[in-house]
Design an enzyme around this catalytic site. Structure first.
Site, PDB file in Angstrom:
ATOM      1  N   HIS A 154       0.852  -1.187   0.000  1.00  0.00           N
ATOM      2  CA  HIS A 154       0.000   0.000   0.000  1.00  0.00           C
ATOM      3  C   HIS A 154       0.891   1.242   0.000  1.00  0.00           C
ATOM      4  O   HIS A 154       1.763   1.398   0.855  1.00  0.00           O
ATOM      5  CB  HIS A 154      -0.897   0.020   1.233  1.00  0.00           C
ATOM      6  CG  HIS A 154      -1.745   1.248   1.329  1.00  0.00           C
ATOM      7  ND1 HIS A 154      -2.679   1.575   0.373  1.00  0.00           N
ATOM      8  CD2 HIS A 154      -1.772   2.238   2.244  1.00  0.00           C
ATOM      9  CE1 HIS A 154      -3.268   2.711   0.714  1.00  0.00           C
ATOM     10  NE2 HIS A 154      -2.735   3.130   1.836  1.00  0.00           N
ATOM     11  N   GLY A 169       2.676   5.139   4.474  1.00  0.00           N
ATOM     12  CA  GLY A 169       2.203   5.806   5.676  1.00  0.00           C
ATOM     13  C   GLY A 169       0.744   5.505   5.908  1.00  0.00           C
ATOM     14  O   GLY A 169       0.078   4.898   5.065  1.00  0.00           O
ATOM     15  N   GLY A 172      -4.599   8.895   4.901  1.00  0.00           N
ATOM     16  CA  GLY A 172      -4.860  10.289   5.224  1.00  0.00           C
ATOM     17  C   GLY A 172      -3.642  11.088   5.633  1.00  0.00           C
ATOM     18  O   GLY A 172      -3.762  12.272   5.968  1.00  0.00           O
ATOM     19  N   GLY A 174      -1.249  12.001   3.697  1.00  0.00           N
ATOM     20  CA  GLY A 174      -0.873  12.940   2.649  1.00  0.00           C
ATOM     21  C   GLY A 174      -0.010  12.367   1.548  1.00  0.00           C
ATOM     22  O   GLY A 174       0.646  13.124   0.820  1.00  0.00           O
ATOM     23  N   LYS A 175      -0.033  11.065   1.368  1.00  0.00           N
ATOM     24  CA  LYS A 175       0.806  10.446   0.332  1.00  0.00           C
ATOM     25  C   LYS A 175       0.414  10.904  -1.061  1.00  0.00           C
ATOM     26  O   LYS A 175       1.271  11.262  -1.881  1.00  0.00           O
ATOM     27  CB  LYS A 175       0.712   8.914   0.426  1.00  0.00           C
ATOM     28  CG  LYS A 175       1.158   8.322   1.738  1.00  0.00           C
ATOM     29  CD  LYS A 175       1.123   6.813   1.724  1.00  0.00           C
ATOM     30  CE  LYS A 175      -0.282   6.269   1.609  1.00  0.00           C
ATOM     31  NZ  LYS A 175      -1.134   6.592   2.775  1.00  0.00           N
ATOM     32  N   SER A 176      -0.889  10.872  -1.349  1.00  0.00           N
ATOM     33  CA  SER A 176      -1.350  11.223  -2.697  1.00  0.00           C
ATOM     34  C   SER A 176      -1.130  12.694  -3.002  1.00  0.00           C
ATOM     35  O   SER A 176      -0.753  13.060  -4.119  1.00  0.00           O
ATOM     36  CB  SER A 176      -2.832  10.861  -2.852  1.00  0.00           C
ATOM     37  OG  SER A 176      -3.024   9.466  -2.735  1.00  0.00           O
ATOM     38  N   ASP A 193      -1.785   3.514  -4.747  1.00  0.00           N
ATOM     39  CA  ASP A 193      -2.569   2.665  -3.847  1.00  0.00           C
ATOM     40  C   ASP A 193      -2.049   1.233  -3.700  1.00  0.00           C
ATOM     41  O   ASP A 193      -1.850   0.760  -2.582  1.00  0.00           O
ATOM     42  CB  ASP A 193      -4.037   2.619  -4.280  1.00  0.00           C
ATOM     43  CG  ASP A 193      -4.907   1.918  -3.245  1.00  0.00           C
ATOM     44  OD1 ASP A 193      -4.847   2.312  -2.066  1.00  0.00           O
ATOM     45  OD2 ASP A 193      -5.625   0.984  -3.615  1.00  0.00           O
ATOM     46  N   GLU A 218      -5.623   8.866  -6.828  1.00  0.00           N
ATOM     47  CA  GLU A 218      -6.723   9.347  -6.002  1.00  0.00           C
ATOM     48  C   GLU A 218      -6.203  10.384  -5.013  1.00  0.00           C
ATOM     49  O   GLU A 218      -5.281  10.103  -4.242  1.00  0.00           O
ATOM     50  CB  GLU A 218      -7.377   8.192  -5.231  1.00  0.00           C
ATOM     51  CG  GLU A 218      -8.521   8.660  -4.341  1.00  0.00           C
ATOM     52  CD  GLU A 218      -9.075   7.562  -3.459  1.00  0.00           C
ATOM     53  OE1 GLU A 218     -10.032   7.837  -2.708  1.00  0.00           O
ATOM     54  OE2 GLU A 218      -8.549   6.427  -3.507  1.00  0.00           O
ATOM     55  N   ARG A 261      20.453  13.769  14.658  1.00  0.00           N
ATOM     56  CA  ARG A 261      20.740  15.004  13.919  1.00  0.00           C
ATOM     57  C   ARG A 261      21.848  14.807  12.887  1.00  0.00           C
ATOM     58  O   ARG A 261      21.973  15.609  11.962  1.00  0.00           O
ATOM     59  CB  ARG A 261      21.118  16.113  14.902  1.00  0.00           C
ATOM     60  CG  ARG A 261      19.977  16.525  15.821  1.00  0.00           C
ATOM     61  CD  ARG A 261      20.324  17.728  16.644  1.00  0.00           C
ATOM     62  NE  ARG A 261      20.575  18.892  15.813  1.00  0.00           N
ATOM     63  CZ  ARG A 261      20.962  20.082  16.299  1.00  0.00           C
ATOM     64  NH1 ARG A 261      21.162  20.235  17.596  1.00  0.00           N
ATOM     65  NH2 ARG A 261      21.171  21.093  15.483  1.00  0.00           N
TER      66      ARG A 261
END
Length: 332
Positions: A154, A169, A172, A174-176, A193, A218, A261
């Site tokens: 996925h 991730g 929702g 924010g991948k797309s 997807d 999508e 860091r």
């Protein structure tokens, strides 16, 4: 993996029917199946002998018998020199082992005793005038792709600066939206997807898109977008080798651990026994993720060339303070 839908096909599940192999390769190899009822129910898959995995295709072999044996001019010449005792032993080894298909190449003809034994054992026999070398090459290529280990993950798979990059991730995160921004910056979409990956070599995880999802992305709030229609042919990449995974996490949920860091939030992900570098990026206000992803891709290219920025900085720092770059003091 982050998603329970990720699934891999086991060796036992990947089979190809001998009839299918004949249909797919008959024209290119000029194959002829004199007795199509013999061996028609057979299938080919991963070959194991004594617990060890052995090649599925090979030339006449009785020590580690492959499922597909190729008999060409050199093999026929060898068979012609066998004594009756050795010929009987060969016949038993060939028909009682893992062999399911014999391809007679170079326009040769099997000895009658061997052909009768194969028929009795329900082992398919193909004939062709093509060379044994050509037959072996085409069969290995076809079966290598057909029987390769596969997995569906996925995420959104893109080509960024020549690197196959998989965004993963939670739903929702924010991948797309990030993928759309990267495409707008000139990078290319492979699959949204559910990208499908095939292990074509020891370190070659080759990914593509299911036909149903080809060209589409999508995006929440916008729905389904046709990327090819919107951005042109150059925005789509058919297949790409996976080189880097970018894992997006919400920065305000505490899921993202404080990164080092010096080295950042780097890890390694095992996919089909292949080690793929993974970088975790927090999604937070003020983070330009597309720039960060591009920077990650550029840094990955440098690391592939042996240039590690963290090691270079540590060496420079050690030089400035007069310390041994290895961190080991030269004094007792």
């Amino acid at each position: 993996m982050d998603n329970p839908r990720a699934e891999a096909r086991e060796d036992a599940d990947r089979r190809v029917a001998i009839e299918t192999l004949y249909e797919r390769l008959a024209d290119s190899l000029e194959l002829h199946w004199p007795e199509p009822t013999v061996g028609a129910a057979g299938t080919l898959g991963a070959t194991r002998h004594g617990g060890w995995r052995v090649p599925t295709v090979g030339y006449l072999n009785f020590i580690h018998p492959p499922q597909v044996q190729i008999v060409g001019h050199p093999e026929i010449a060898y068979l012609a020199r066998l004594s009756d005792e050795l010929a009987a032993h060969l016949r038993a080894q060939l028909t009682q082992g893992a062999t399911r298909l014999v391809v007679v190449a170079d326009g040769q003809r099997l000895p009658d005793y061997l052909h009768e034994a194969l028929r009795a054992a329900d082992i398919a026999v193909f004939t062709t005038t093509a060379s044994g070398h050509r037959v072996a090459y085409r069969l290995r290529h076809f079966l290598g792709e057909t029987l390769a280990r596969q997995i569906t993950l996925h995420g959104v798979f893109l080509e960024v600066l020549s690197i196959g990059l998989l965004l993963v991730g939670d739903p929702g995160v924010g991948k797309s939206e990030l993928a759309l921004e990267l495409i707008n910056r000139g990078h290319r979409l492979v699959a949204d997807d559910a990208p499908e990956f095939v292990l074509l070599g020891p370190d070659d995880l080759n990914g593509g898109c299911p036909p149903l999802l080809q060209d589409f992305l999508e995006v929440r709030g916008l729905g389904i977008l046709n990327i090819r229609a919107m951005f042109g042919e150059a925005a789509i990449k058919r297949r790409k080798q996976l080189g880097l995974v970018i894992r997006l996490v919400r920065g305000d949920t505490g899921e993202a651990a404080p990164p080092d860091r010096l080295t950042g939030a780097r890890a390694t992900r095992e996919i089909l026994d292949t080690s793929i570098p993974e970088i975790t990026l927090p999604v937070a206000v003020g983070h330009n993720l597309s720039v960060l992803v591009e920077a990650a891709a550029r840094d990955h290219l440098l690391r592939m060339q042996g240039q590690n920025s963290d090691e270079q900085f540590a060496a420079r720092q050690a030089q400035v303070i007069g310390a041994d770059p290895t961190g080991v003091s030269s004094c007792d």
